[in-house]
Motif scaffolding. Structure first.
Motif, short mmCIF file in Angstrom:
data_model
loop_
_atom_site.label_atom_id
_atom_site.label_comp_id
_atom_site.label_asym_id
_atom_site.label_seq_id
_atom_site.Cartn_x
_atom_site.Cartn_y
_atom_site.Cartn_z
N LEU A 323 -63.43 71.75 137.08
CA LEU A 323 -62.15 71.68 136.39
C LEU A 323 -62.14 70.58 135.33
CD1 LEU A 323 -59.70 72.15 139.39
CD2 LEU A 323 -60.26 73.82 137.63
N ALA A 324 -62.96 69.56 135.53
CA ALA A 324 -63.06 68.47 134.55
C ALA A 324 -64.09 68.77 133.47
CB ALA A 324 -63.42 67.17 135.26
N GLY A 325 -64.75 69.93 133.55
CA GLY A 325 -65.71 70.31 132.52
C GLY A 325 -67.06 69.65 132.65
N ARG A 326 -67.43 69.23 133.87
CA ARG A 326 -68.69 68.52 134.06
C ARG A 326 -69.71 69.36 134.82
NH1 ARG A 326 -64.92 64.18 135.15
NH2 ARG A 326 -65.15 64.52 137.40
N PHE A 361 -63.40 78.05 145.71
CA PHE A 361 -64.66 77.64 145.07
C PHE A 361 -65.22 78.77 144.22
CE2 PHE A 361 -69.19 77.08 144.79
CZ PHE A 361 -69.39 75.71 144.69
N ILE A 362 -65.33 79.96 144.81
CA ILE A 362 -65.89 81.11 144.09
C ILE A 362 -65.03 81.44 142.87
CG2 ILE A 362 -66.42 83.57 144.26
CD1 ILE A 362 -66.89 83.01 147.32
N GLY A 367 -64.36 81.70 137.17
CA GLY A 367 -63.52 81.43 136.01
C GLY A 367 -64.25 80.62 134.95
N ARG A 368 -65.00 79.61 135.39
CA ARG A 368 -65.78 78.81 134.43
C ARG A 368 -66.80 79.67 133.71
NH1 ARG A 368 -68.35 76.71 131.11
NH2 ARG A 368 -69.27 74.61 131.03
N THR A 369 -67.45 80.58 134.43
CA THR A 369 -68.45 81.47 133.83
C THR A 369 -67.80 82.43 132.84
OG1 THR A 369 -69.76 81.37 135.87
CG2 THR A 369 -70.25 83.15 134.33
N PHE A 370 -66.70 83.07 133.26
CA PHE A 370 -66.02 84.02 132.37
C PHE A 370 -65.46 83.30 131.15
CE2 PHE A 370 -62.37 86.32 130.78
CZ PHE A 370 -62.80 87.63 130.78
N GLY A 371 -64.90 82.11 131.36
CA GLY A 371 -64.33 81.36 130.24
C GLY A 371 -65.35 81.01 129.19
N ALA A 372 -66.56 80.63 129.63
CA ALA A 372 -67.62 80.31 128.67
C ALA A 372 -68.03 81.55 127.88
CB ALA A 372 -68.82 79.73 129.41
N ALA A 373 -68.14 82.70 128.57
CA ALA A 373 -68.50 83.94 127.88
C ALA A 373 -67.39 84.36 126.93
CB ALA A 373 -68.77 85.03 128.91
N SER A 374 -66.14 84.22 127.36
CA SER A 374 -65.02 84.60 126.51
C SER A 374 -64.94 83.73 125.26
CB SER A 374 -63.72 84.48 127.32
OG SER A 374 -62.59 84.72 126.51
N GLN A 375 -65.17 82.44 125.45
CA GLN A 375 -65.12 81.54 124.29
C GLN A 375 -66.25 81.82 123.31
OE1 GLN A 375 -65.60 77.17 124.84
NE2 GLN A 375 -63.47 77.07 124.14
N TYR A 376 -67.38 82.27 123.83
CA TYR A 376 -68.51 82.62 122.97
C TYR A 376 -68.22 83.90 122.18
CZ TYR A 376 -73.25 83.88 121.56
OH TYR A 376 -74.38 84.24 120.82
N PHE A 381 -59.69 83.12 119.99
CA PHE A 381 -58.60 83.62 120.83
C PHE A 381 -58.66 83.10 122.27
CE2 PHE A 381 -59.47 86.85 117.59
CZ PHE A 381 -58.22 86.96 116.99
N SER A 382 -59.76 82.50 122.65
CA SER A 382 -59.96 82.14 124.05
C SER A 382 -59.74 80.64 124.29
CB SER A 382 -61.38 82.52 124.49
OG SER A 382 -61.58 82.20 125.84
N SER A 383 -59.13 80.33 125.44
CA SER A 383 -58.94 78.94 125.84
C SER A 383 -60.25 78.36 126.36
CB SER A 383 -57.86 78.84 126.92
OG SER A 383 -56.62 79.32 126.45
N ALA A 384 -60.21 77.09 126.72
CA ALA A 384 -61.40 76.40 127.22
C ALA A 384 -61.85 77.02 128.54
CB ALA A 384 -61.11 74.92 127.40
N PRO A 385 -63.16 76.99 128.85
CA PRO A 385 -63.66 77.54 130.12
C PRO A 385 -63.01 76.90 131.34
CG PRO A 385 -65.47 77.14 128.60
CD PRO A 385 -64.25 76.54 127.97
N GLU A 386 -62.66 75.61 131.25
CA GLU A 386 -62.04 74.94 132.39
C GLU A 386 -60.67 75.53 132.72
OE1 GLU A 386 -63.15 73.30 129.65
OE2 GLU A 386 -65.12 72.81 130.51
N PHE A 387 -60.01 76.05 131.69
CA PHE A 387 -58.71 76.69 131.89
C PHE A 387 -58.87 77.94 132.75
CE2 PHE A 387 -55.41 79.69 130.35
CZ PHE A 387 -54.29 78.98 130.75
N TYR A 388 -59.91 78.72 132.49
CA TYR A 388 -60.17 79.92 133.28
C TYR A 388 -60.63 79.57 134.69
CZ TYR A 388 -59.48 82.97 129.29
OH TYR A 388 -58.92 83.66 128.23
N ALA A 389 -61.31 78.44 134.84
CA ALA A 389 -61.68 77.99 136.18
C ALA A 389 -60.43 77.72 137.01
CB ALA A 389 -62.54 76.74 136.08
N MET A 390 -59.42 77.12 136.38
CA MET A 390 -58.17 76.85 137.07
C MET A 390 -57.47 78.16 137.45
SD MET A 390 -54.97 74.45 135.89
CE MET A 390 -54.58 75.46 134.45
#
Length: 601
Positions: A323-326, A361-362, A367-376, A381-390
């Motif tokens: 969630l902190a992007g680390r 956890f899953i 969410g982090r994985t999907f968010g990174a792909a969406s942002q790419y 149009f896509s928010s940060a990957p951490e947002f999707y993790a939340m």
């Protein structure tokens, strides 16, 4: 000495019995009305559930300190890969510590036991004893404290529900009220352990009560969750579980991405449920000592943890990192499937715990994985990957449990991210819709469905199983010999003696039944009534019931035969002596009376 001790115990039981009767039947009823009694009892259950959760968490902390932390120190486990070679010993030792409990309490310790709890509440009257409460404190603490991939939330709900059941039975409440108090205890426990009162209420409504509740029920759940949260906060503090940075989503243009993410979550949730029970089946079929299966599962989890230590325990620390992007996207992608594997190995092999924490956890990793792909793919149009993790935290839990409000409010309360309510709603509802479309059952009902248990109709089945044919059958009946002319039946019907009669053979055994429909075609021909015998028009291929059969069995027989009356015999194998007749209307009336009685109670 022994006689004195027995006398003291008898005196204690007598005083306790008198006090219970005084509280439940006299004092409370004269001082306050029925709803106030419910609220006061719910307040007490919420307080007791919070205290139980505090004891549970302290027990878990001790197990983590003695098993995981001290164990790693003794084995020299560190940050490097080489230093983690002996790590599998720790979860294996934790699984071995469950063996004495498993031997002493067979069927009460091992595996994912929350579905059994739901069946006990919704089908078997909600009777839960102190033994279950204590085992849910000890066994999951050992499993999670030694690094097993499981969560404390399911066991906590059982602990709180057990408190509610014990209090309800001690005060002499009806079965319906006890079920409410079980839900109130579960609401208090979930609220206390997550510091999330609204999520606790929604959990009780959606999962424990199956969405069926009244205003009084809702009030009892709210009171219990509020009291439990207040006590938990006074002990642990009022800090949110996950610290998340401020996120801003792009607005309406991102809505299709949220819907796509929800569908993605729903697919993974179905994958998790199927793999979970597939691996459980594999362990069930293994030809090894059942007490050693959790040890084997612990070793496998430990081997995975050599390379990916994040899969051990509840994983809350790594969720915070994501969630902190680390945390890298490839690691998160791998952890989606590795956590699924580790959780199924832990619980499928027979270790104790719940699936809430692994689901959070899953969901975060997915969410982090999907968010990174969406942002790419959609950088504008896509928010940060951490947002999707939340978002994934609540959406995945909702999809796995088929409880959208529970996952939604749990995420909002754990992260204090109330500004993102719209994305949460879109993602969660879509995830649940896709999961339900692909698989009818949630992770909590899948095993029950395979056993033929339907929680929605379980209460009605419980009523039908509680009533016996002998209690409602008619012993005032007329039998007719098969050699008699059909005119006898005609005369009995005209005289108002009935519309269905059992027919017996020469030895007095049941041949079948004859009804008004069977002789309709000969009613107007008197000479035929003298020639045709009863045996020639008898319906022989009919199901029969015994006095010990339940109403459920009777309903099944009526649906097969399409008759208004069935003969009751003492031996169904050879259709022996007839002891009564069972009318369809009597079955329906008895069922309705029992339902009304339970509701009035």
């Amino acid at each position: 000495m022994k006689k004195n001790r027995i006398a003291i115990l008898r005196s204690f039981w007598y005083l306790s019995h008198k006090l219970r009767r005084l509280l439940s039947r006299w004092a409370l009823r004269f001082l306050v009305n029925r709803h106030s009694v419910t609220m006061l009892t719910a307040m007490f259950i919420g307080a007791a559930s919070a205290v139980s959760v505090i004891i549970f968490r302290k027990t878990l902390d001790l197990m983590k300190m003695y098993l995981l932390e001290d164990g790693q120190r003794l084995l020299g486990v560190g940050e490097t890969l080489q230093s983690r070679i002996l790590l599998p010993l720790i979860p294996a030792i934790g699984a071995a510590l469950l063996i004495p409990l498993s031997k002493r309490f067979p069927g009460e310790v091992n595996g994912y036991t929350f579905p059994k709890f739901l069946a006990r509440v919704n089908v078997k009257g909600g009777a839960i004893g102190i033994k279950t409460v204590l085992l849910r404190i000890i066994a999951p603490s050992i499993t999670i404290g030694s690094g097993g991939s499981a969560g404390v939330e399911g066991p906590a709900a059982v602990i709180g529900g057990g408190i509610g059941s014990i209090v309800g039975r001690w005060l002499g409440f009806s079965e319906k009220q006890r079920t409410l108090f079980v839900a109130a205890g579960a609401a208090g426990a979930i609220a206390a352990i997550f510091n999330a009162p609204i999520a606790g209420v929604m959990f009780a409504l959606e999962i424990i009560l199956l969405g069926n509740y009244e205003i009084t029920s809702f009030g009892a759940l709210v009171v219990s969750a509020a009291i439990a949260t207040a006590i938990s906060q006074s002990y642990f503090g009022n800090e949110q579980v996950f610290i998340v940075p401020e996120h801003v989503f792009t607005g309406l243009s991102e809505t299709p991405i949220f819907l796509l993410f929800g569908a993605f979550i729903g697919v993974i949730a179905v994958f998790f449920i199927k793999i979970f029970y597939k691996i459980s089946d594999v362990f069930d079929s293994l030809a090894i000592n059942p007490f050693l299966k959790p040890v084997l599962g612990g070793v496998i989890v430990g081997i995975v943890a050599i390379f990916f230590p994040q899969v051990m325990g509840d994983g809350y620390g790594h969720i915070t990192e994501v969630l902190a992007g680390r945390s890298g996207v490839l690691l998160c992608l791998a952890l989606v499937f590795l956590k699924i594997f580790a959780t199924t190995m832990t619980l499928g092999s027979g270790s104790a715990g719940g699936v809430f924490a692994p689901s959070l956890f899953i969901g975060a990793m997915a969410g982090r994985t999907f968010g990174a792909a969406s942002q790419y793919v959609f950088p504008n149009f896509s928010s940060a990957p951490e947002f999707y993790a939340m978002l994934g935290i609540g959406a995945f839990l909702s999809a796995v449990t088929h409880a959208p409000l529970t996952g939604m409010f749990l995420m909002l309360e754990m992260t204090q991210g109330y500004k993102v309510i719209i994305p949460v709603m879109l993602t969660t509802v879509t995830g649940v819709f896709v999961a339900k479309t692909l698989l009818k059952d949630s992770i909590d009902t899948f095993s029950l469905s395979r056993q033929g248990i339907d929680l929605v109709t379980g209460k009605e089945i419980n009523v039908m199983e509680s009533l016996k044919v002998r209690d409602i059958m008619s012993k005032d009946f007329i039998t007719i010999r098969e050699i008699e002319p059909i005119k006898i039946v005609h005369d009995l019907i005209i005289a108002g003696s009935g519309l269905c009669f059992p027919v017996v053979n020469g030895q007095g055994g049941l041949k079948g039944v004859i009804t008004v429909d069977d002789i309709t075609r000969v009613f107007s021909e008197e000479y035929i009534q003298q020639i045709v015998t009863v045996g020639e028009l008898t319906t022989e291929d009919i199901p029969v019931v015994t006095g010990y059969d339940t109403l459920r069995r009777a309903f099944e027989c009526f649906s097969i035969a399409d008759l208004e009356e069935l003969p009751v015999v003492n031996n169904p194998l050879n259709k022996g002596e007839i002891i009564g007749m069972l009318k369809r209307g009597a079955v329906v009336s008895a069922y309705n009376r029992e339902i009304m009685k339970r509701q009035s109670d």
